[in-house]
Design an enzyme around this catalytic site. Structure first.
Site, PDB file in Angstrom:
ATOM      1  N   SER A 195      47.589 -57.801  -3.685  1.00 46.68           N
ATOM      2  CA  SER A 195      46.316 -58.206  -3.079  1.00 46.68           C
ATOM      3  C   SER A 195      46.053 -57.436  -1.792  1.00 46.68           C
ATOM      4  O   SER A 195      46.983 -57.153  -1.018  1.00 46.68           O
ATOM      5  CB  SER A 195      46.385 -59.700  -2.765  1.00 46.68           C
ATOM      6  OG  SER A 195      45.282 -60.091  -1.988  1.00 46.68           O
ATOM      7  N   TYR A 197      50.769 -66.758   1.773  1.00 44.52           N
ATOM      8  CA  TYR A 197      50.356 -66.154   0.499  1.00 44.52           C
ATOM      9  C   TYR A 197      50.535 -64.630   0.556  1.00 44.52           C
ATOM     10  O   TYR A 197      51.149 -64.015  -0.328  1.00 44.52           O
ATOM     11  CB  TYR A 197      48.901 -66.522   0.183  1.00 44.52           C
ATOM     12  CG  TYR A 197      48.317 -65.699  -0.948  1.00 44.52           C
ATOM     13  CD1 TYR A 197      48.793 -65.836  -2.250  1.00 44.52           C
ATOM     14  CD2 TYR A 197      47.319 -64.756  -0.710  1.00 44.52           C
ATOM     15  CE1 TYR A 197      48.278 -65.058  -3.278  1.00 44.52           C
ATOM     16  CE2 TYR A 197      46.800 -63.980  -1.729  1.00 44.52           C
ATOM     17  CZ  TYR A 197      47.286 -64.135  -3.012  1.00 44.52           C
ATOM     18  OH  TYR A 197      46.787 -63.361  -4.031  1.00 44.52           O
ATOM     19  N   LYS A 235      53.156 -61.919  -1.466  1.00 45.66           N
ATOM     20  CA  LYS A 235      52.781 -60.697  -2.202  1.00 45.66           C
ATOM     21  C   LYS A 235      53.557 -59.498  -1.644  1.00 45.66           C
ATOM     22  O   LYS A 235      54.032 -58.642  -2.395  1.00 45.66           O
ATOM     23  CB  LYS A 235      51.273 -60.448  -2.090  1.00 45.66           C
ATOM     24  CG  LYS A 235      50.428 -61.443  -2.870  1.00 45.66           C
ATOM     25  CD  LYS A 235      50.585 -61.247  -4.370  1.00 45.66           C
ATOM     26  CE  LYS A 235      49.883 -62.310  -5.173  1.00 45.66           C
ATOM     27  NZ  LYS A 235      50.188 -62.284  -6.596  1.00 45.66           N
TER      28      LYS A 235
HETATM   29  P1  NAD Z   1      44.360 -67.903 -11.449  1.00 49.86           P
HETATM   30  O1  NAD Z   1      44.908 -69.052 -10.686  1.00 49.86           O
HETATM   31  O2  NAD Z   1      43.081 -68.078 -12.169  1.00 49.86           O
HETATM   32  O3  NAD Z   1      45.454 -67.361 -12.477  1.00 49.86           O
HETATM   33  C1  NAD Z   1      46.832 -67.498 -12.265  1.00 49.86           C
HETATM   34  C2  NAD Z   1      47.423 -68.062 -13.539  1.00 49.86           C
HETATM   35  O4  NAD Z   1      48.841 -68.232 -13.360  1.00 49.86           O
HETATM   36  C3  NAD Z   1      46.856 -69.438 -13.892  1.00 49.86           C
HETATM   37  O5  NAD Z   1      46.488 -69.445 -15.255  1.00 49.86           O
HETATM   38  C4  NAD Z   1      48.014 -70.396 -13.620  1.00 49.86           C
HETATM   39  O6  NAD Z   1      47.978 -71.526 -14.459  1.00 49.86           O
HETATM   40  C5  NAD Z   1      49.205 -69.485 -13.896  1.00 49.86           C
HETATM   41  N1  NAD Z   1      50.438 -69.908 -13.223  1.00 49.86           N
HETATM   42  C6  NAD Z   1      50.593 -70.319 -11.942  1.00 49.86           C
HETATM   43  N2  NAD Z   1      51.879 -70.599 -11.698  1.00 49.86           N
HETATM   44  C7  NAD Z   1      52.558 -70.343 -12.840  1.00 49.86           C
HETATM   45  C8  NAD Z   1      53.918 -70.449 -13.213  1.00 49.86           C
HETATM   46  N3  NAD Z   1      54.838 -70.884 -12.343  1.00 49.86           N
HETATM   47  N4  NAD Z   1      54.276 -70.109 -14.464  1.00 49.86           N
HETATM   48  C9  NAD Z   1      53.343 -69.686 -15.360  1.00 49.86           C
HETATM   49  N5  NAD Z   1      52.045 -69.589 -15.064  1.00 49.86           N
HETATM   50  C10 NAD Z   1      51.645 -69.901 -13.816  1.00 49.86           C
HETATM   51  O7  NAD Z   1      44.259 -66.682 -10.425  1.00 49.86           O
HETATM   52  P2  NAD Z   1      43.599 -65.254 -10.614  1.00 49.86           P
HETATM   53  O8  NAD Z   1      42.448 -65.169  -9.694  1.00 49.86           O
HETATM   54  O9  NAD Z   1      43.411 -64.943 -12.042  1.00 49.86           O
HETATM   55  O10 NAD Z   1      44.761 -64.357  -9.995  1.00 49.86           O
HETATM   56  C11 NAD Z   1      45.736 -63.724 -10.796  1.00 49.86           C
HETATM   57  C12 NAD Z   1      46.700 -62.990  -9.897  1.00 49.86           C
HETATM   58  O11 NAD Z   1      45.997 -62.062  -9.094  1.00 49.86           O
HETATM   59  C13 NAD Z   1      47.463 -63.903  -8.935  1.00 49.86           C
HETATM   60  O12 NAD Z   1      48.785 -63.433  -8.828  1.00 49.86           O
HETATM   61  C14 NAD Z   1      46.719 -63.709  -7.615  1.00 49.86           C
HETATM   62  O13 NAD Z   1      47.565 -63.915  -6.515  1.00 49.86           O
HETATM   63  C15 NAD Z   1      46.301 -62.254  -7.729  1.00 49.86           C
HETATM   64  N6  NAD Z   1      45.105 -61.939  -6.937  1.00 49.86           N
HETATM   65  C16 NAD Z   1      43.983 -62.679  -7.093  1.00 49.86           C
HETATM   66  C17 NAD Z   1      42.860 -62.392  -6.325  1.00 49.86           C
HETATM   67  C18 NAD Z   1      41.625 -63.225  -6.431  1.00 49.86           C
HETATM   68  O14 NAD Z   1      40.842 -63.244  -5.471  1.00 49.86           O
HETATM   69  N7  NAD Z   1      41.365 -63.908  -7.540  1.00 49.86           N
HETATM   70  C19 NAD Z   1      42.899 -61.330  -5.409  1.00 49.86           C
HETATM   71  C20 NAD Z   1      44.079 -60.585  -5.292  1.00 49.86           C
HETATM   72  C21 NAD Z   1      45.182 -60.895  -6.063  1.00 49.86           C
HETATM   73  C1  WQD Z   2      34.561 -63.729   1.394  1.00 48.58           C
HETATM   74  C2  WQD Z   2      33.611 -63.776   2.585  1.00 48.58           C
HETATM   75  C3  WQD Z   2      34.209 -65.457   4.193  1.00 48.58           C
HETATM   76  C4  WQD Z   2      33.424 -68.891   1.565  1.00 48.58           C
HETATM   77  C5  WQD Z   2      40.260 -64.230  -0.424  1.00 48.58           C
HETATM   78  C6  WQD Z   2      41.730 -64.253  -0.121  1.00 48.58           C
HETATM   79  C7  WQD Z   2      42.344 -62.951  -0.533  1.00 48.58           C
HETATM   80  C8  WQD Z   2      42.024 -62.595  -1.979  1.00 48.58           C
HETATM   81  C9  WQD Z   2      40.563 -62.701  -2.254  1.00 48.58           C
HETATM   82  C10 WQD Z   2      43.797 -63.341  -3.400  1.00 48.58           C
HETATM   83  C11 WQD Z   2      34.330 -63.969   3.919  1.00 48.58           C
HETATM   84  C12 WQD Z   2      32.872 -65.779   3.562  1.00 48.58           C
HETATM   85  C13 WQD Z   2      33.561 -67.613   2.082  1.00 48.58           C
HETATM   86  C14 WQD Z   2      32.406 -69.733   2.078  1.00 48.58           C
HETATM   87  C15 WQD Z   2      31.729 -67.953   3.561  1.00 48.58           C
HETATM   88  N1  WQD Z   2      42.646 -63.491  -2.892  1.00 48.58           N
HETATM   89  N2  WQD Z   2      32.724 -67.157   3.060  1.00 48.58           N
HETATM   90  N3  WQD Z   2      31.600 -69.222   3.057  1.00 48.58           N
HETATM   91  O1  WQD Z   2      38.712 -64.432   2.273  1.00 48.58           O
HETATM   92  O2  WQD Z   2      37.889 -62.120   1.630  1.00 48.58           O
HETATM   93  O3  WQD Z   2      39.661 -63.197   0.319  1.00 48.58           O
HETATM   94  O4  WQD Z   2      40.064 -63.960  -1.819  1.00 48.58           O
HETATM   95  O5  WQD Z   2      44.586 -62.459  -3.199  1.00 48.58           O
HETATM   96  O6  WQD Z   2      43.704 -63.106  -0.345  1.00 48.58           O
HETATM   97  O7  WQD Z   2      41.905 -64.449   1.271  1.00 48.58           O
HETATM   98  O8  WQD Z   2      37.390 -64.056   0.122  1.00 48.58           O
HETATM   99  O9  WQD Z   2      35.595 -65.225  -1.065  1.00 48.58           O
HETATM  100  O10 WQD Z   2      37.050 -66.527   0.542  1.00 48.58           O
HETATM  101  O11 WQD Z   2      35.428 -64.856   1.446  1.00 48.58           O
HETATM  102  O12 WQD Z   2      30.975 -67.561   4.437  1.00 48.58           O
HETATM  103  O13 WQD Z   2      32.252 -70.907   1.681  1.00 48.58           O
HETATM  104  O14 WQD Z   2      32.773 -64.930   2.439  1.00 48.58           O
HETATM  105  O15 WQD Z   2      34.231 -65.787   5.545  1.00 48.58           O
HETATM  106  O16 WQD Z   2      33.621 -63.238   4.871  1.00 48.58           O
HETATM  107  P1  WQD Z   2      38.402 -63.458   1.229  1.00 48.58           P
HETATM  108  P2  WQD Z   2      36.378 -65.257   0.189  1.00 48.58           P
END
Ligand code: NAD
Ligand code: WQD
Length: 348
Positions: A131, A155, A159
């Site tokens: 991430s 978090y 990562k």
């Molecule tokens: P999500 O929560 O929708 O998907 C994660 C999945 O993992 C879910 O289906 C959950 O049930 C499963 N899971 C959680 N713990 C588990 C375990 N112990 N064993 C088996 N399954 C398990 O999240 P997402 O948005 O699809 O994110 C997927 C990956 O990408 C995550 O590792 C997240 O940290 C990373 N990521 C997400 C974002 C984002 O903003 N969505 C950004 C950067 C990185």
């Molecule tokens: C985006 C923008 C907020 C909600 C997060 C995690 C990051 C990654 C992606 C997993 C920011 C603003 C948000 C609201 C708002 N996830 N905002 N009102 O914080 O960039 O990233 O998701 O890895 O780790 O931190 O994403 O969608 O929360 O925010 O004004 O109700 O929207 O301040 O500027 P963020 P976000």
């Protein structure tokens, strides 16, 4: 065609990536404990992929921290597992501050268990969901991969720890093929509106919150700060369509399987920044619905701006984003409109 294990394959990014990988002809085993997802997501992926592809997808309920569950997944394919795409994990920043042990357990210990299982089953290819959060308050914009890793919450630390573990493994044994993909802000949904993001409870993230306001589930958006040093004062992020992201995984797998063993570390982002107020405007346009908002205080831990330098991914994978902010809004809205209560609404 390859046999792939997809951990967390029922989740938001996992479900869209499974569809893309099925369409590319791969055979998939999904291992998910459904702690943050629904089995309906995988059913819909199977429907979208079509009858022939359904035979190439197996869904197992299980936990990445449980070696029996992992062994079951690795043993489920006659020819073994060629590569793992590792999405499973927890991702709520605020929760991670309150429950750091849970995050180190699932994200770090879970990844360690998975890597041990990969060694047991002689599988040395993994794509890991990292991430942009690990850049913390970034030192430069756009952010290249060489920017210092300095996460500011548990978090992000989890990562960074898994990234380090993968680095150590690659050094210890030259056969590993590893991609650490640093996603920026994944949003949107498949264009069919059948699969999308379905957060439990009040959404933490901007896009699901905005779409729930547009559909009438929530009264108004709180904009977290309009006094940031950005053109309109609201926070700027690099939003990436989840289908572009899914295609990035397919490209990364292809490169890992084709080239010599290596450790790839790549940003997956568009390279374009959009402010909160721009997102509100674009969503109103795409949905035809008003998105009322009020300006609130800044959220603790937020950065003013986060935008990827995506050039390395383009160079190494031949991949770059193709979908615009209005595509992201249109597809989020299609999904939200068709599934106002997410997957819990229409049981199949
Ligand atoms: P999500 O929560 O929708 O998907 C994660 C999945 O993992 C879910 O289906 C959950 O049930 C499963 N899971 C959680 N713990 C588990 C375990 N112990 N064993 C088996 N399954 C398990 O999240 P997402 O948005 O699809 O994110 C997927 C990956 O990408 C995550 O590792 C997240 O940290 C990373 N990521 C997400 C974002 C984002 O903003 N969505 C950004 C950067 C990185
Ligand atoms: C985006 C923008 C907020 C909600 C997060 C995690 C990051 C990654 C992606 C997993 C920011 C603003 C948000 C609201 C708002 N996830 N905002 N009102 O914080 O960039 O990233 O998701 O890895 O780790 O931190 O994403 O969608 O929360 O925010 O004004 O109700 O929207 O301040 O500027 P963020 P976000």
């Amino acid at each position: 065609m390859a046999e792939l294990l997809i951990t967390g394959g029922a989740g938001f990014i996992g479900s869209h990536t499974c569809l893309v990988l099925l369409e590319a002809g791969h055979r998939l085993v999904i291992l998910d404990n459904f702690s943050n997802s629904s089995a309906i997501a995988s059913k819909r992926v199977a429907e979208l992929a079509g009858v022939a592809a359904q035979e190439r997808m197996l869904v197992l309920e299980g936990d990445i921290r449980n070696s029996n569950d992992l062994d079951r997944a690795f043993n489920s394919m006659e020819n073994g597992i060629a590569a793992v795409v590792h999405f499973a994990g927890l991702k709520a920043v605020h929760e991670s501050v309150q429950l750091p042990l849970k995050y180190w357990d699932v994200n770090v210990a879970g990844s360690r268990c998975l890597l041990e299982a990969m060694q047991r089953h002689n599988c040395r290819t993994i794509v890991f969901s990292s991430s942009a959060t690990l850049y913390g308050y970034p030192e430069q914009i756009p952010i290249p991969e060489t920017t210092r890793v300095q996460p500011i919450n548990p978090y992000g630390q989890s990562k960074a720890a898994v990234e380090q573990l993968l680095d150590d493994l690659a050094c210890s044994e030259p056969g590993w093929r590893i991609a650490r993909l640093r996603y920026f802000n994944p949003v949107g949904a498949h264009s069919s509106g059948c699969i999308g993001e379905d957060p439990k409870g009040i959404p933490n993230n901007l896009f699901p919150f905005v779409s729930q306001v547009a559909v009438g589930r929530r009264a108004e958006l709180q904009v977290f700060g309009a006094d940031w040093p950005t053109p309109d004062g609201s926070g700027v992020r690099d939003y990436i369509h989840v289908m572009d992201l899914a295609e990035g995984h397919r490209a990364a797998l292809e490169v890992l399987q084709r080239e010599e063993p290596q450790l790839l570390t790549l940003n997956l982002g568009s390279g374009k920044g959009h402010s909160v107020l721009e997102v509100v405007q674009a969503f109103e346009k795409a949905s035809g619905q008003p998105v009322p908002y009020s300006i609130n205080q800044r959220r603790a831990g937020d950065a003013a701006c986060s935008v990827a330098d995506p050039r390395l991914a383009a160079e190494r994978l031949g991949w770059y984003t193709q979908r615009s902010l209005s595509d992201m809004c249109r597809d989020s809205w299609n999904w939200q409109k068709a599934n106002p209560q997410g997957y819990s609404q229409k049981q199949q």
